[in-house]
Design a protein around this motif. Structure first.
Motif, PDB file in Angstrom:
ATOM      1  N   SER A 479      45.726  15.143  32.669  1.00  0.00           N
ATOM      2  CA  SER A 479      44.479  15.377  33.398  1.00  0.00           C
ATOM      3  C   SER A 479      44.768  15.969  34.780  1.00  0.00           C
ATOM      4  N   THR A 480      45.759  15.411  35.467  1.00  0.00           N
ATOM      5  CA  THR A 480      46.107  15.904  36.804  1.00  0.00           C
ATOM      6  C   THR A 480      46.578  17.351  36.756  1.00  0.00           C
ATOM      7  N   VAL A 481      47.443  17.652  35.801  1.00  0.00           N
ATOM      8  CA  VAL A 481      48.001  19.000  35.676  1.00  0.00           C
ATOM      9  C   VAL A 481      46.915  20.003  35.331  1.00  0.00           C
ATOM     10  N   ARG A 482      46.039  19.630  34.407  1.00  0.00           N
ATOM     11  CA  ARG A 482      44.987  20.567  33.994  1.00  0.00           C
ATOM     12  C   ARG A 482      43.991  20.838  35.120  1.00  0.00           C
ATOM     13  N   LYS A 483      43.605  19.812  35.847  1.00  0.00           N
ATOM     14  CA  LYS A 483      42.646  20.025  36.942  1.00  0.00           C
ATOM     15  C   LYS A 483      43.249  20.943  38.008  1.00  0.00           C
ATOM     16  N   LYS A 484      44.513  20.738  38.308  1.00  0.00           N
ATOM     17  CA  LYS A 484      45.176  21.614  39.274  1.00  0.00           C
ATOM     18  C   LYS A 484      45.241  23.050  38.740  1.00  0.00           C
ATOM     19  N   PHE A 485      45.548  23.195  37.451  1.00  0.00           N
ATOM     20  CA  PHE A 485      45.597  24.519  36.830  1.00  0.00           C
ATOM     21  C   PHE A 485      44.222  25.194  36.878  1.00  0.00           C
ATOM     22  N   PHE A 486      43.155  24.447  36.596  1.00  0.00           N
ATOM     23  CA  PHE A 486      41.804  25.018  36.620  1.00  0.00           C
ATOM     24  C   PHE A 486      41.435  25.482  38.024  1.00  0.00           C
ATOM     25  N   ARG A 487      41.743  24.663  39.029  1.00  0.00           N
ATOM     26  CA  ARG A 487      41.395  25.041  40.404  1.00  0.00           C
ATOM     27  C   ARG A 487      42.139  26.310  40.824  1.00  0.00           C
ATOM     28  N   GLU A 488      43.432  26.351  40.519  1.00  0.00           N
ATOM     29  CA  GLU A 488      44.224  27.514  40.943  1.00  0.00           C
ATOM     30  C   GLU A 488      43.833  28.761  40.157  1.00  0.00           C
ATOM     31  N   ALA A 489      43.502  28.597  38.875  1.00  0.00           N
ATOM     32  CA  ALA A 489      43.070  29.744  38.077  1.00  0.00           C
ATOM     33  C   ALA A 489      41.738  30.297  38.601  1.00  0.00           C
ATOM     34  N   LEU A 490      40.817  29.407  38.952  1.00  0.00           N
ATOM     35  CA  LEU A 490      39.542  29.856  39.513  1.00  0.00           C
ATOM     36  C   LEU A 490      39.744  30.596  40.823  1.00  0.00           C
ATOM     37  N   LEU A 491      40.636  30.097  41.663  1.00  0.00           N
ATOM     38  CA  LEU A 491      40.937  30.800  42.909  1.00  0.00           C
ATOM     39  C   LEU A 491      41.572  32.152  42.629  1.00  0.00           C
ATOM     40  N   GLN A 492      42.461  32.191  41.661  1.00  0.00           N
ATOM     41  CA  GLN A 492      43.150  33.436  41.359  1.00  0.00           C
ATOM     42  C   GLN A 492      42.198  34.496  40.818  1.00  0.00           C
ATOM     43  N   ILE A 493      41.143  34.057  40.169  1.00  0.00           N
ATOM     44  CA  ILE A 493      40.155  34.997  39.637  1.00  0.00           C
ATOM     45  C   ILE A 493      39.166  35.440  40.718  1.00  0.00           C
ATOM     46  N   THR A 494      38.724  34.480  41.559  1.00  0.00           N
ATOM     47  CA  THR A 494      37.620  34.783  42.471  1.00  0.00           C
ATOM     48  C   THR A 494      38.055  35.360  43.821  1.00  0.00           C
ATOM     49  N   ILE A 495      39.219  34.929  44.345  1.00  0.00           N
ATOM     50  CA  ILE A 495      39.613  35.376  45.689  1.00  0.00           C
ATOM     51  C   ILE A 495      39.834  36.897  45.736  1.00  0.00           C
ATOM     52  N   PRO A 496      40.604  37.495  44.811  1.00  0.00           N
ATOM     53  CA  PRO A 496      40.743  38.964  44.866  1.00  0.00           C
ATOM     54  C   PRO A 496      39.408  39.687  44.759  1.00  0.00           C
ATOM     55  N   PHE A 497      38.501  39.144  43.945  1.00  0.00           N
ATOM     56  CA  PHE A 497      37.173  39.737  43.806  1.00  0.00           C
ATOM     57  C   PHE A 497      36.437  39.710  45.145  1.00  0.00           C
ATOM     58  N   LEU A 498      36.496  38.562  45.835  1.00  0.00           N
ATOM     59  CA  LEU A 498      35.836  38.450  47.135  1.00  0.00           C
ATOM     60  C   LEU A 498      36.476  39.363  48.172  1.00  0.00           C
ATOM     61  N   LEU A 499      37.800  39.446  48.172  1.00  0.00           N
ATOM     62  CA  LEU A 499      38.494  40.311  49.131  1.00  0.00           C
ATOM     63  C   LEU A 499      38.086  41.774  48.942  1.00  0.00           C
ATOM     64  N   ARG A 500      37.927  42.192  47.695  1.00  0.00           N
ATOM     65  CA  ARG A 500      37.511  43.574  47.441  1.00  0.00           C
ATOM     66  C   ARG A 500      36.077  43.797  47.912  1.00  0.00           C
ATOM     67  N   LYS A 501      35.219  42.823  47.630  1.00  0.00           N
ATOM     68  CA  LYS A 501      33.819  42.952  48.018  1.00  0.00           C
ATOM     69  C   LYS A 501      33.647  42.998  49.545  1.00  0.00           C
ATOM     70  N   LEU A 502      34.483  42.204  50.239  1.00  0.00           N
ATOM     71  CA  LEU A 502      34.348  42.094  51.690  1.00  0.00           C
ATOM     72  C   LEU A 502      35.103  43.187  52.446  1.00  0.00           C
ATOM     73  N   ALA A 503      36.022  43.842  51.760  1.00  0.00           N
ATOM     74  CA  ALA A 503      36.888  44.824  52.437  1.00  0.00           C
ATOM     75  C   ALA A 503      36.111  45.886  53.219  1.00  0.00           C
ATOM     76  N   PRO A 504      35.055  46.499  52.652  1.00  0.00           N
ATOM     77  CA  PRO A 504      34.371  47.575  53.397  1.00  0.00           C
ATOM     78  C   PRO A 504      33.784  47.126  54.736  1.00  0.00           C
ATOM     79  N   THR A 505      33.346  45.870  54.829  1.00  0.00           N
ATOM     80  CA  THR A 505      32.702  45.425  56.067  1.00  0.00           C
ATOM     81  C   THR A 505      33.613  44.586  56.963  1.00  0.00           C
ATOM     82  N   CYS A 506      34.704  44.067  56.417  1.00  0.00           N
ATOM     83  CA  CYS A 506      35.539  43.134  57.183  1.00  0.00           C
ATOM     84  C   CYS A 506      36.938  43.655  57.503  1.00  0.00           C
TER      85      CYS A 506
END
Length: 688
Positions: A479-506
């Motif tokens: 349970s501990t390993v999977r929850k950590k994997f889910f959190r890091e996978a979600l960050l790995q998917i969403t952070i680059p997307f946000l950085l690209r979206k914010l790049a033109p204005t930030c």
């Protein structure tokens, strides 16, 4: 015949430019990683205490697999029977035959399979080859680049390096070898050691920053292998289109011949790039290591001031970025978090459930067999097999296959996830580690218990009791390993997307924050890294909440974060610090003073994780199908003279720094790597 010398100077200049930019990024990230490491050492409290024990050297003196397989030799266009051995570092080693291995002759081929794909049909291979060189496709009915004499090929394909062609006689063999090859790829892809708390994060962060400077966000499939391989892939990604446009028009001959020449040219350039990358990366690391004592001294002396300075910078960037980031999260990320999480959770949880089931079944079967067939002697035999269950490619395959169901569907395009292989392989590595931890904990507890037993009934009851105890610990750690994997996978998917979206204005406004950093602290605080941390904070709350809600629902057998494991064993981890258990040595009943000749004889044997009796075809160390065997007709010229009589040619391939193994179990590990944090592997983001 074309050679990579065509345009070689331009290739070298391009390679040098890419590597120069990367090394600059690496130097910057090295200071940041060093600061983070020292700060975590001083302040860090660590995560939850794992319940299972962790084995330090899981495969010492063993090989994963050994057997005969047919290989296509490009030089003479013939298929040859080869003895293939997979040592504990998962390098594929091919010898002329088993006799050559036993005589300690050099191997013919040594393959580091990082970055390769395993293909099981010629059609799959031809599609990839045709796509790699557009406009050069054999006409229908004409000969193709490869003809396989059986219906069961196994092809190792790489976008830049040379390809390897194998085949077997039956579908069952093909599935077995495919599982072995996939295990090799999975392990070699995971080639950056987590033991490096500074160099590894500095390297992966430098790769990420370099790619983002080229407007390349999201996951990257070729972030695999050791550091030099990853760097070579980075260079080739930029070099290949230019190389193709230069070389392709000059290729001569029929389509298959042009394709073959192109593969050879690409491989030759890749090797050249590899050597240059290794030289420059090693030099960059040496320079940073030379400066490390002074940097670390400054960090320890001025830790409080550095932290204060960084917090001041972060507050200014937060005030500028956070309002924009929160709007972006609310409109473009938050509505999809639950869908991404569900897509990740289902196959991952099924895979871990399968790991539990396989472990339970193996121990239960062992218990029944020990009771029916004999006492301690049989127990030793079964424990020898069980101790390497996690590294048995075929038995673990049913667990790994669950991750093949992972599909992000439209989410993959929305968030620019090039493929799901990054997440599949990471989850599979976690599965293997959890299985080995469970097995190691079981054998440690059983070994402790053996001295107290009186007979078969006591042994059976003890095995059952220990099994139940270990399964509870497995459920908690899983349970501990999977929850950590889910959190890091979600960050790995969403952070680059946000950085690209914010790049033109930030991104264009970040330079003005540089003046807030004191010059003495500029090696440890970077505006770009601080900006990413602020973006991460904007989405972290939603991700943590989504995983927490999933745990409360218990849909996938996840424990709540507040749950504490009862009946924990505080002394169990002290027990695990002892010497590794060698079941065959400790309970074999043989005298301690074994003759030297016998030790040498046993040292030459291949101690394989996969035993002879586990398949219809004999694959172990002692029974190998030879080219003249009635079961497999020879595919090449009959008759093989003594290797010593005709001389052994040098290895065809000493690929990516793997050393040549000696006969018998290797005395010391090669380039081996234990599973590491996702953030250190794929340039993701770690929460501490």
């Amino acid at each position: 015949m074309l050679t990579p010398a065509l345009g070689c100077r331009a290739r070298i200049q391009k390679t040098g430019k890419v590597l120069g930019e990367f090394c600059r990024c690496y130097k910057e990230q090295f200071g940041v990683a060093l600061f983070n490491s020292v700060r975590y050492e001083i302040e860090g409290t660590g995560g939850p205490q794992a319940q299972l024990l962790h084995r330090k050297v899981p495969l010492e003196d063993h090989v994963i697999y050994s057997g005969n397989i047919f290989q296509y030799i490009e030089e003479n266009k013939k298929w040859r029977n080869r003895f293939c051995m997979v040592p504990h570092n998962y390098g594929l080693v091919l010898y002329e035959n088993k006799l050559a291995y036993e005589r300690q002759l050099p191997p013919r081929v040594l393959i580091n399979s990082a970055g390769y794909k395993i293909l099981t049909s010629v059609e799959q291979y031809l599609e990839l080859v045709n796509n790699s060189l557009p406009g050069v496709t054999p006409k229908s009915g004409h000969s193709s680049i490869l003809k396989c004499p059986t219906d069961f090929p196994l092809i190792l394909w790489h976008p830049y390096a040379r390809h390897y062609y194998f085949c077997v006689m039956t579908g069952k063999e093909q599935e077995k070898w495919r599982a072995v090859f996939q295990d090799c790829v999975r392990h070699c892809n995971n080639g950056i050691s987590e033991d490096s708390k500074v160099e590894a994060p500095a390297f992966t962060d430098a790769i990420r920053m370099y790619r983002q400077s080229k407007e390349q966000y999201g996951t990257w499939d070729m972030l695999c292998g050791n550091e030099t391989q990853v760097l070579s892939n980075l260079v080739m990604e930029e070099l290949l289109p230019e190389l193709r446009s230069t070389i392709a028009p000059r290729l001569k001959g029929k389509a298959p011949e042009r394709q073959r020449t192109w593969i050879q040219v690409s491989d030759a350039v890749y090797r050249m790039v590899y050597e240059l990358a290794k030289e420059q990366y090693d030099a960059a690391v040496a320079r940073c290591e030379q400066e490390r004592p002074q940097l670390e001294s400054t960090i320890r002396t001025d830790m409080d001031q550095i932290i204060t300075s960084k917090e001041h910078l972060a507050s200014k960037i937060r005030a500028f970025v956070l309002p924009k980031a929160e709007v972006c999260v609310r409109n473009h990320v938050q509505p999809y978090i639950s869908s991404i999480l569900e897509a990740l959770m289902t196959p991952t949880s099924q895979g871990f459930a399968e790991v539990r089931e396989v472990f339970f079944k193996e121990v239960t079967d062992m218990n029944m067999n020990v009771v029916n067939e004999g006492g301690l002697e049989k127990l030793v035999e079964y424990m020898e097999k069980l101790s390497h269950l996690a590294f048995h490619p075929v038995k673990m395959q049913s667990c790994y296959e669950k991750m093949d169901q992972l599909k992000l569907e439209g989410l993959q395009q929305r968030f620019d996830v090039s493929s799901t292989s990054v997440f599949k392989q990471r989850a599979q590595i976690h599965m293997r580690q959890q299985m080995d931890d469970a097995v190691h904990t079981f054998e440690t507890l059983l070994h402790q218990e053996l001295g107290k037993l009186q007979g078969k009934d006591d042994l059976c009851k003890s095995i059952q009791r220990i099994l139940e105890r270990v399964l509870k610990k497995f459920d908690y750690d899983s349970s501990t390993v999977r929850k950590k994997f889910f959190r890091e996978a979600l960050l790995q998917i969403t952070i680059p997307f946000l950085l690209r979206k914010l790049a033109p204005t930030c991104k264009g406004e970040l330079a003005k924050f540089q003046e807030l950093i004191f010059e003495d602290f500029a090696s440890f605080i970077l505006v770009e890294n601080t900006y990413e941390e602020v973006v991460l904070q904007s989405v972290m709350k939603d991700i943590m909440q989504a995983v927490k809600e999933a745990a409360v629902q218990r849909k996938h057998n996840l424990y709540r974060d507040s749950m504490v494991m009862h009946n924990s064993d505080p002394n169990l981890h002290l027990l695990g610090e002892g010497l590794p258990i060698d079941w065959s040595e400790e309970y074999s009943g043989q005298p301690e003073a074994e003759p030297a000749a016998e030790r040498r004889r046993r040292a030459k044997q291949v101690v394989s994780v996969i035993q002879d009796d586990e398949g219809a075809l004999p694959y172990g160390a002692e029974a190998l199908l030879q080219p003249g065997s009635p079961d497999i007709p020879p595919l090449s010229s009959p008759g093989q003279r003594s290797l010593r009589a005709r001389g052994q040619p040098p290895a065809e391939e000493l690929h990516m720094g793997l050393p040549v193994p000696r006969a018998g179990p290797p005395a010391s590990p090669w380039v081996s790597a234990s599973p590491r944090q996702l953030s250190q592997t794929k340039g993701g983001y770690t929460m501490k």
